[in-house]
Design a protein around this motif. Structure first.
Motif, PDB file in Angstrom:
ATOM      1  N   UNK A  33       0.830  -1.198   0.000  1.00  0.00           N
ATOM      2  CA  UNK A  33       0.000   0.000   0.000  1.00  0.00           C
ATOM      3  C   UNK A  33       0.868   1.253   0.000  1.00  0.00           C
ATOM      4  N   UNK A  34       0.552   2.192  -0.860  1.00  0.00           N
ATOM      5  CA  UNK A  34       1.131   3.514  -0.767  1.00  0.00           C
ATOM      6  C   UNK A  34       0.460   4.211   0.409  1.00  0.00           C
ATOM      7  N   UNK A  35       1.231   4.731   1.335  1.00  0.00           N
ATOM      8  CA  UNK A  35       0.674   5.345   2.540  1.00  0.00           C
ATOM      9  C   UNK A  35       0.315   6.797   2.249  1.00  0.00           C
ATOM     10  N   UNK A  36      -0.968   7.081   2.219  1.00  0.00           N
ATOM     11  CA  UNK A  36      -1.447   8.446   1.987  1.00  0.00           C
ATOM     12  C   UNK A  36      -1.473   9.244   3.291  1.00  0.00           C
ATOM     13  N   UNK A  37      -1.788   8.583   4.406  1.00  0.00           N
ATOM     14  CA  UNK A  37      -1.812   9.247   5.708  1.00  0.00           C
ATOM     15  C   UNK A  37      -1.656   8.181   6.788  1.00  0.00           C
ATOM     16  N   UNK A  38      -0.874   8.498   7.823  1.00  0.00           N
ATOM     17  CA  UNK A  38      -0.659   7.570   8.941  1.00  0.00           C
ATOM     18  C   UNK A  38      -1.057   8.275  10.232  1.00  0.00           C
ATOM     19  N   UNK A  39      -2.069   7.728  10.902  1.00  0.00           N
ATOM     20  CA  UNK A  39      -2.532   8.304  12.161  1.00  0.00           C
ATOM     21  C   UNK A  39      -1.679   7.772  13.306  1.00  0.00           C
ATOM     22  N   UNK A  40      -1.233   8.679  14.176  1.00  0.00           N
ATOM     23  CA  UNK A  40      -0.407   8.275  15.315  1.00  0.00           C
ATOM     24  C   UNK A  40      -1.296   7.860  16.473  1.00  0.00           C
ATOM     25  N   UNK A  41      -0.998   6.706  17.039  1.00  0.00           N
ATOM     26  CA  UNK A  41      -1.725   6.162  18.181  1.00  0.00           C
ATOM     27  C   UNK A  41      -0.763   5.988  19.352  1.00  0.00           C
ATOM     28  N   UNK A  42      -1.301   5.966  20.565  1.00  0.00           N
ATOM     29  CA  UNK A  42      -0.467   5.719  21.741  1.00  0.00           C
ATOM     30  C   UNK A  42       0.291   4.392  21.640  1.00  0.00           C
ATOM     31  N   UNK A  67      -4.403   5.374   6.123  1.00  0.00           N
ATOM     32  CA  UNK A  67      -5.212   5.405   4.902  1.00  0.00           C
ATOM     33  C   UNK A  67      -4.222   5.200   3.770  1.00  0.00           C
ATOM     34  N   UNK A  68      -4.425   4.154   2.982  1.00  0.00           N
ATOM     35  CA  UNK A  68      -3.483   3.823   1.925  1.00  0.00           C
ATOM     36  C   UNK A  68      -4.158   3.695   0.579  1.00  0.00           C
ATOM     37  N   UNK A  69      -3.350   3.443  -0.419  1.00  0.00           N
ATOM     38  CA  UNK A  69      -3.852   3.286  -1.790  1.00  0.00           C
ATOM     39  C   UNK A  69      -3.306   1.998  -2.370  1.00  0.00           C
ATOM     40  N   UNK A  70      -4.178   1.175  -2.915  1.00  0.00           N
ATOM     41  CA  UNK A  70      -3.773  -0.096  -3.517  1.00  0.00           C
ATOM     42  C   UNK A  70      -3.192   0.137  -4.906  1.00  0.00           C
ATOM     43  N   UNK A  71      -2.593  -0.890  -5.448  1.00  0.00           N
ATOM     44  CA  UNK A  71      -1.989  -0.784  -6.778  1.00  0.00           C
ATOM     45  C   UNK A  71      -3.016  -0.439  -7.842  1.00  0.00           C
ATOM     46  N   UNK A  72      -4.277  -0.827  -7.622  1.00  0.00           N
ATOM     47  CA  UNK A  72      -5.320  -0.518  -8.601  1.00  0.00           C
ATOM     48  C   UNK A  72      -6.075   0.768  -8.258  1.00  0.00           C
ATOM     49  N   UNK A  73      -5.533   1.561  -7.329  1.00  0.00           N
ATOM     50  CA  UNK A  73      -6.078   2.893  -7.084  1.00  0.00           C
ATOM     51  C   UNK A  73      -7.172   3.000  -6.049  1.00  0.00           C
ATOM     52  N   UNK A  74      -7.475   1.941  -5.321  1.00  0.00           N
ATOM     53  CA  UNK A  74      -8.518   2.020  -4.290  1.00  0.00           C
ATOM     54  C   UNK A  74      -7.968   2.687  -3.029  1.00  0.00           C
ATOM     55  N   UNK A  75      -8.759   3.567  -2.444  1.00  0.00           N
ATOM     56  CA  UNK A  75      -8.390   4.217  -1.187  1.00  0.00           C
ATOM     57  C   UNK A  75      -8.949   3.378  -0.042  1.00  0.00           C
ATOM     58  N   UNK A  76      -8.062   2.909   0.850  1.00  0.00           N
ATOM     59  CA  UNK A  76      -8.474   1.949   1.867  1.00  0.00           C
ATOM     60  C   UNK A  76      -7.937   2.362   3.236  1.00  0.00           C
ATOM     61  N   UNK A  83       6.688  -6.001  10.881  1.00  0.00           N
ATOM     62  CA  UNK A  83       7.445  -4.790  11.223  1.00  0.00           C
ATOM     63  C   UNK A  83       7.390  -3.670  10.205  1.00  0.00           C
ATOM     64  N   UNK A  84       6.534  -3.779   9.198  1.00  0.00           N
ATOM     65  CA  UNK A  84       6.468  -2.750   8.158  1.00  0.00           C
ATOM     66  C   UNK A  84       5.279  -1.830   8.419  1.00  0.00           C
ATOM     67  N   UNK A  85       5.426  -0.967   9.422  1.00  0.00           N
ATOM     68  CA  UNK A  85       4.338  -0.100   9.850  1.00  0.00           C
ATOM     69  C   UNK A  85       4.094   1.079   8.928  1.00  0.00           C
ATOM     70  N   UNK A  86       3.183   1.941   9.355  1.00  0.00           N
ATOM     71  CA  UNK A  86       2.658   2.987   8.490  1.00  0.00           C
ATOM     72  C   UNK A  86       3.461   4.263   8.413  1.00  0.00           C
ATOM     73  N   UNK A  87       4.450   4.458   9.283  1.00  0.00           N
ATOM     74  CA  UNK A  87       5.261   5.677   9.212  1.00  0.00           C
ATOM     75  C   UNK A  87       6.351   5.481   8.167  1.00  0.00           C
ATOM     76  N   UNK A  88       5.880   5.320   6.941  1.00  0.00           N
ATOM     77  CA  UNK A  88       6.706   4.950   5.802  1.00  0.00           C
ATOM     78  C   UNK A  88       5.956   5.360   4.539  1.00  0.00           C
TER      79      UNK A  88
END
Length: 322
Positions: A33-42, A67-76, A83-88
């Protein structure tokens, strides 16, 4: 690609490092997933400290909600597979657990809809069975988890009492819709709740704080009230006096939302559908206090860990994606 990584456990501001790394390769049943936005949690702070119930191997990338984007363009919406978290800039997630991002929310708002609101919905509805007309007490009402519970409580038709720390957070809680706001730094929580409820106490307590917050809750919960234990942001895990629960006829219940992903995944999907509907009619809308660039992620995680933020802080790894 760029990713924040943790090579040793400690405070987020000290151990998170922004690095150039290879794009993670999804395993069986996973997607990139391309990471469009990563929400920070405790929990991101707890991961850095090595105090979370899940301890990924070092080095790892924090970020448990995106909130990410799939290879076919879906926003999910997704919870990345550590270990491959969202701050990437790219993350991996289980394909079966992807949820469509609500059209009514932008990327940052969608990234913040999942864990906090699912936790609130299951805590208030599945566990506490909150009913219209009841009184709901929410601790840390201006925070990420608390603000979701406030909105969900108001959407149910409950009277919501928000407990906060400081004048700025009190203002935020009022803007969120709290009917009554209690500043724990200056107000007597128990006396204020008793006064607001005519001495009866609150029907439901939503507690992501623990420690002294729980102690005060037990003193002002109503007959046949319900205290929902969501977390221990204070760092102190209380030891309930069960004889007190017996004498006052109240219920102490735990809420570990993550278990529903394995025990009842269909319920998670139904909850998301309801949250999407609530978002579409404006009944819930994640409070995004900050949208920070990738380079500001470590500082943002540290501030969430320190409890100085309000609402949600969201990282935009691709720049201002909305």
């Amino acid at each position: 690609m760029q990713a924040w990584r943790v090579h040793r456990n400690g405070e987020p501001g000290e151990v998170m490092r922004l690095e150039e790394v290879e794009r993670p390769v999804p395993g069986e049943g996973q997607v990139s997933l391309l990471v469009r936005a990563a929400n920070i949690n405790f929990p991101d702070a707890l991961l850095c400290r090595g105090q979370y119930q899940v301890r990924p191997p070092l080095p790892f990338t924090p970020g448990v909600e995106i909130c990410g984007e799939t290879a076919d363009g879906r926003r999910v919406i997704a919870t990345p597979a550590l270990p491959y978290g969202g701050l990437s800039q790219y993350a991996v997630a289980d394909e079966a657990a992807l949820l469509p991002a609500p059209e009514a929310l932008d990327d940052a708002e969608a990234a913040a809809l999942h864990i906090g609101y699912q936790t609130g919905w299951f805590g208030l509805h599945r566990r506490a069975r909150l009913k219209p007309g009841e009184t709901l007490l929410v601790h840390a009402a201006a925070g990420g988890v608390g603000s979701a519970a406030v909105q969900l409580g108001k959407a149910t038709g409950a009277t919501v009492i928000g407990v906060v720390g400081g004048q700025n957070k009190a203002r935020v809680a009022r803007e969120l819709g709290c009917d009554i706001v209690i500043d724990r730094r200056t107000d007597d929580i128990v006396a204020a709740v008793k006064e607001a409820t005519g001495g009866r106490g609150t029907d439901v307590v939503y507690d992501p704080v623990g420690g002294d917050a729980y102690t005060k809750s037990a003193k002002c919960v109503a007959f046949e009230g319900r205290i929902v234990i969501v977390g221990f942001a204070s760092g102190t895990i209380p030891s309930p006096a069960l004889n007190h629960a017996l004498v006052k006829n109240y219920t102490i219940m735990g809420l570990h939302w993550g278990l529903y992903n394995t025990k009842d995944p269909a319920a998670v999907l139904r909850c998301h559908e309801e949250l999407t509907e609530l978002a579409a009619r404006g009944a819930v809308k994640p409070l995004i206090s900050e949208r920070v660039p990738m380079k500001g992620a470590a500082d943002a995680v540290q501030r969430v860990a320190d409890g100085t933020t309000t609402g949600r802080v969201v990282v935009l790894p691709q720049g201002d994606a909305g």
